[in-house]
Design an enzyme around this catalytic site. Structure first.
Site, short mmCIF file in Angstrom:
data_model
loop_
_atom_site.label_atom_id
_atom_site.label_comp_id
_atom_site.label_asym_id
_atom_site.label_seq_id
_atom_site.Cartn_x
_atom_site.Cartn_y
_atom_site.Cartn_z
N LYS A 148 28.37 54.83 28.80
CA LYS A 148 28.84 56.02 29.41
C LYS A 148 28.85 57.18 28.89
CE LYS A 148 32.89 53.03 30.75
NZ LYS A 148 34.51 51.89 30.68
N LYS A 171 26.82 46.48 37.76
CA LYS A 171 27.95 45.73 38.28
C LYS A 171 28.50 46.41 39.29
CE LYS A 171 31.48 46.87 35.21
NZ LYS A 171 32.22 46.43 33.52
N LYS A 187 35.59 49.07 39.04
CA LYS A 187 36.13 49.69 39.70
C LYS A 187 36.45 51.62 39.17
CE LYS A 187 39.79 48.57 36.32
NZ LYS A 187 39.21 48.41 35.23
P1 AMP Z 1 37.50 46.67 33.21
O1 AMP Z 1 37.90 46.16 35.52
O2 AMP Z 1 36.86 47.04 32.34
O3 AMP Z 1 39.07 46.52 32.75
O4 AMP Z 1 37.54 44.77 33.32
C1 AMP Z 1 38.61 43.91 33.16
C2 AMP Z 1 38.58 41.81 33.42
O5 AMP Z 1 37.06 42.24 34.30
C3 AMP Z 1 37.14 42.37 31.89
O6 AMP Z 1 37.22 41.09 31.54
C4 AMP Z 1 36.14 42.54 32.62
O7 AMP Z 1 34.78 41.78 31.95
C5 AMP Z 1 35.88 41.88 34.29
N1 AMP Z 1 35.60 42.42 35.22
C6 AMP Z 1 34.88 43.64 35.20
N2 AMP Z 1 34.11 43.92 36.04
C7 AMP Z 1 33.34 42.08 36.23
C8 AMP Z 1 32.36 42.44 37.26
N3 AMP Z 1 31.90 43.12 38.23
N4 AMP Z 1 31.84 40.64 37.32
C9 AMP Z 1 32.82 39.88 36.83
N5 AMP Z 1 33.97 40.44 35.14
C10 AMP Z 1 33.99 41.82 35.56
#
Ligand code: AMP
Ligand code: TRP
Length: 341
Positions: free
Chosen positions: A112, A197, A200
């Protein structure tokens, strides 16, 4: 009883990756088997360029989607991180246990920060210290398990290291947590860039399925997913990352196994078609429940208010104990309370 803690950042609309990698399991498994807390970790959304109104909006939407995905406030605690002071309070102590080198080794920080610098932007100091705040989130509640997608493994490892180090130096204070992952779809990839990945906060909309995408939008995105140059449907993440991603999504949605499913399909077209329908069906009940909850914002606010109260009561004794263990003089009121005991 096992204690579980996990969180999601309000940095963008929630995706199929968040759902399959984390949220669905929180609702299906974790909240039933454990004393579980799920948190909208809004302080973490301030580590990169942000718009205050958007963070507020996404925090409310994230909480609503956690409930829509099946979290039941009778079974678990759903709350917003900034409503509970203990996270920031503990984070500072853990900064005094973590090292600069340790922070700079975090893969997500390196990626990042490099991206931000390439854009000519500046890197917020909080981006570097963010994994310490995440460790505080986990350790404040004495969580044994942290159910997350694969991208968070290194951060949970850091939380373990900090817990062990703190306990060794200052006496046993923290439970040492461990990450848990789903059986499949632990890393859902971007449909347009299957080597990255599905995140979002990324800009490439066509490769990301959002939880609130209309069924036709979901179908279009899945049908246009990038596949590989071969013809055969094989489950091989290295040689056929695009196809492997679709097989994993389909397996996660239908309860199958990606390598068994690869034998069922002769063409990429039929795999995409079934995957699209499977995703639409998995998202349908979440979207319906989300619509109902949006009609009753007072309910969601009430859940967050009660959740914060419960969370505060759980975190306070551990964080107070950490303050004492590290050598900080208790405030007079605390002395009076302990003298009275
Ligand atoms: P975040 O979007 O970074 O706040 O992630 C929230 C949760 O979703 C965390 O446990 C991440 O590991 C999981 N997560 C986010 N993106 C993915 C993805 N593309 N595949 C699997 N898990 C995800
Ligand atoms: N860093 C996590 C992510 O980006 C979100 C998070 C913050 C988290 N604090 C946490 C996850 C504590 C699990 C436990 O996904």
């Amino acid at each position: 009883m096992t204690r579980v803690f996990s969180g999601v950042k309000p940095t963008g609309h929630l995706t199929l990756g968040n759902y399959l990698g984390a949220m669905r399991r929180w609702a299906d498994v974790d909240q039933h088997k454990a004393d579980a807390l799920f948190c909208i970790v809004d302080l973490h959304a301030l580590t990169v360029d942000h718009d205050p109104a958007r963070v507020r909006r996404l925090s409310r939407q994230g909480a609503t989607l956690l409930l829509a995905s099946g979290l039941d406030p009778e079974l678990c605690t759903v709350f917003v991180q900034s409503h509970v002071d203990e996270h920031a309070r503990l984070s500072y102590l853990l900064e005094c246990v973590a090292t600069d080198g340790e922070m700079r080794r975090m893969i997500q920080y390196k990626e990042k920060a490099a991206r931000e610098q390439a854009r000519g932007g500046s890197v917020r100091l909080s981006l570097l210290t963010y994994p310490v705040l995440m460790a505080a989130d986990i350790l404040a509640y004495g969580a044994d398990e942290v159910p997350v997608g694969d991208d968070q493994t290194q951060h949970v490892e850091l939380a373990r290291d900090l817990a062990v180090r703190f306990n060794q130096r200052y006496g046993h204070t923290f439970v040492v947590p461990r990450a848990t992952h789903p059986a499949v779809a632990t890393r859902v990839m971007n449909l347009q860039e299957p080597l990255s990945k599905m995140g979002k906060s990324d800009d490439s909309g066509p490769g990301i399925v959002y939880l609130l995408d209309e069924p036709d939008v979901v179908r279009k995105k899945v049908l246009r997913a990038v596949t590989d140059s071969g013809r055969e449907v094989a489950y091989d993440r290295e040689a056929q990352p695009g196809v492997a991603n679709l097989l994993e999504i389909l397996a996660a949605c239908t309860g199958g196994n990606p390598s068994d499913l690869s034998g069922v399909y002769e063409t990429y077209g039929s795999l995409k078609k079934d995957t699209a329908e499977a995703v639409v069906e998995v998202l349908r009940p979440v979207q319906e429940r989300h619509k109902e909850l949006c009609a009753d914002p007072g309910y969601v606010e009430g859940v967050l208010r009660d959740g914060a109260e419960r969370a505060r009561a759980m975190a306070r004794p551990t964080v107070d104990a950490a303050y004492r263990a590290i050598g900080l003089l208790p405030a007079v009121t605390d002395i009076a309370v302990s003298a009275g005991r």
